[in-house]
Design a protein around this motif. Structure first.
Motif, PDB file in Angstrom:
ATOM      1  N   GLY A 125     -10.517  -1.562   3.046  1.00  0.00           N
ATOM      2  CA  GLY A 125      -9.858  -1.902   1.787  1.00  0.00           C
ATOM      3  C   GLY A 125     -10.052  -3.370   1.473  1.00  0.00           C
TER       4      GLY A 125
ATOM      5  N   GLU B 242      -5.958   5.967  -2.572  1.00  0.00           N
ATOM      6  CA  GLU B 242      -4.683   5.320  -2.203  1.00  0.00           C
ATOM      7  C   GLU B 242      -4.255   4.307  -3.270  1.00  0.00           C
ATOM      8  N   TYR B 243      -5.193   3.514  -3.771  1.00  0.00           N
ATOM      9  CA  TYR B 243      -4.845   2.583  -4.860  1.00  0.00           C
ATOM     10  C   TYR B 243      -4.229   3.372  -6.024  1.00  0.00           C
TER      11      TYR B 243
ATOM     12  N   ARG C 172       0.852  -1.180   0.000  1.00  0.00           N
ATOM     13  CA  ARG C 172       0.000   0.000   0.000  1.00  0.00           C
ATOM     14  C   ARG C 172       0.895   1.239   0.000  1.00  0.00           C
TER      15      ARG C 172
ATOM     16  N   ILE D 103      -0.956  -4.529  -5.374  1.00  0.00           N
ATOM     17  CA  ILE D 103      -1.173  -3.279  -4.640  1.00  0.00           C
ATOM     18  C   ILE D 103      -2.542  -3.259  -3.968  1.00  0.00           C
ATOM     19  N   TRP D 104      -2.626  -2.478  -2.887  1.00  0.00           N
ATOM     20  CA  TRP D 104      -3.920  -2.315  -2.200  1.00  0.00           C
ATOM     21  C   TRP D 104      -3.952  -0.956  -1.517  1.00  0.00           C
ATOM     22  N   GLY D 105      -5.124  -0.590  -1.014  1.00  0.00           N
ATOM     23  CA  GLY D 105      -5.262   0.668  -0.292  1.00  0.00           C
ATOM     24  C   GLY D 105      -6.540   0.641   0.512  1.00  0.00           C
ATOM     25  N   THR D 106      -6.720   1.645   1.369  1.00  0.00           N
ATOM     26  CA  THR D 106      -7.966   1.710   2.138  1.00  0.00           C
ATOM     27  C   THR D 106      -8.944   2.689   1.491  1.00  0.00           C
TER      28      THR D 106
ATOM     29  N   VAL E  79      -0.643   4.642  -5.309  1.00  0.00           N
ATOM     30  CA  VAL E  79       0.375   3.581  -5.394  1.00  0.00           C
ATOM     31  C   VAL E  79       0.638   3.252  -6.866  1.00  0.00           C
TER      32      VAL E  79
ATOM     33  N   TRP F 281       2.869  -0.801   6.581  1.00  0.00           N
ATOM     34  CA  TRP F 281       1.709  -1.385   7.260  1.00  0.00           C
ATOM     35  C   TRP F 281       2.157  -2.617   8.055  1.00  0.00           C
TER      36      TRP F 281
END
Ligand SMILES: Cc1cc2nc3c(=O)[nH]c(=O)nc-3n(C[C@H](O)[C@H](O)[C@H](O)COP(=O)(O)O)c2cc1C
Length: 306
Positions: A138, A109-110, A50, A102-105, A113, A54
């Motif tokens: 997320g 955010e995605y 992310r 990839i990930w995000g909340t 990244v 984390w």
């Protein structure tokens, strides 16, 4: 000896053979490099990243079960800058295609990244984790509703020109609306499946074994479920599929390709035998030879139904 073509084009990710490793089961490649010649892989898929570092979930975060494991790692990672500085130089030196998970909340955010990784040397494509059952925000929240997923993919699409491959959740009533949603939103390929929501209880303490209480099931046990979902997805997919779920040898990989996958990823089996993916590549070649096929592409979607 006949020259057999093992190369595939996974939505713009060019792989010399159809085998990669599943995100989160192979670290960032370097952890396995003393055990496996990672340059032999079609691509290395790294652990979920992310924007910010984390910590993941507290221990314990995995439990072995018959036929596989249940994990709730919770996407621990160094953040995008940490990933680029700590791990990309090693992967670039190896010259192997890199797929970054990839990930995000949040949707933003995605996109951040994805944008940050766009000009990073050595990154061949992005796998969008919209299906992790182990984080509160997320992950799965984006992957269980087609219109939410479509909005996310469109936003990330506008942030990068890298090949984009959403990774779909298995725990939906019908996978086809999700396949349509991502391909109409600009995805180049589709990865499936992520782990299946699961739980393990210690019968002496009567407490959940994982600190997160619930996790995701992976390994041999989930393979037939994954084959069904890949086959379902292939009915409507106009873009290539990357299949994973319970591969322990070439037989499961070939099954996925017959069902419609262009490429495959080896996951939990890496914890049992880190060289599984290389064995799968060699055995796919032998299968093609013994079945008089010239290229691995001949396998994709070759299922016989009548
Ligand atoms: C320990 C562990 C960590 C994982 N981490 C991620 C991750 O960071 N991102 C992701 O999209 N999938 C993650 N997964 C899911 C795998 O990439 C894969 O989709 C799933 O395990 C099914 O394949 P398998 O049965 O061959 O393991 C993880 C799986 C395991 C077992």
């Amino acid at each position: 000896m006949n020259k057999i073509d093992l190369s595939v084009n996974l939505g713009g990710i060019r792989m010399k053979n159809p085998v990669t490793v599943a995100s989160g089961t192979f670290g960032y490649g370097c952890e396995y490099a003393d055990l496996v010649d990672i340059t032999q892989l079609g691509a290395v898929t790294v652990k979920g990243i992310r924007f910010v570092p984390w910590p993941g979930n507290p221990l314990p975060r995995h439990a072995e079960v018959p036929g596989g494991m249940v994990n709730a790692i919770g996407l621990q990672g160094p953040g995008v800058e940490g990933f680029i500085s700590q791990y990309m130089p090693f992967l670039v030196a190896k010259g192997v295609p890199v797929i970054v998970n990839i990930w995000g909340t949040s949707v933003d955010e995605y996109a951040e990244v994805a944008a940050r990784l766009s000009d990073v040397e050595g990154v061949s494509g992005l796998e969008l984790n919209v299906s992790c059952p182990n984080v509160k925000e997320g992950g799965n929240a984006f992957g269980t509703d087609p219109s939410t997923l479509a909005a996310l993919v469109k936003r990330v699409r506008s942030a990068t020109r890298l090949p984009l491959m959403p990774k779909l959740a298995p725990n939906v009533p019908d996978i086809k609306p999700f396949v349509r949603a991502v391909q109409e939103s600009g995805a180049d390929a589709i990865a499936l499946i992520n782990t299946i929501p699961a739980m393990v209880i210690d019968i002496e303490s009567r407490r959940p074994v994982l600190s997160n209480k619930v996790g995701g099931l992976s390994g041999a046990a989930i393979h037939p479920v994954a084959v069904k979902l890949v086959w379902d997805a292939a009915q409507v997919a106009q873009i290539p599929l990357l299949a994973m779920g319970g591969i322990t040898g070439a037989e499961q990989a070939i099954e996925f390709m017959i069902a419609g996958a262009t490429a495959v990823a080896v996951g939990t089996a890496n914890f049992i035998d880190p060289s599984t993916s290389l064995r799968v590549i060699a055995e796919i070649r032998s299968y093609l030879e013994s079945h008089n096929m010239q290229s691995v592409a001949e396998l994709t979607g070759s299922i016989v139904l009548e």
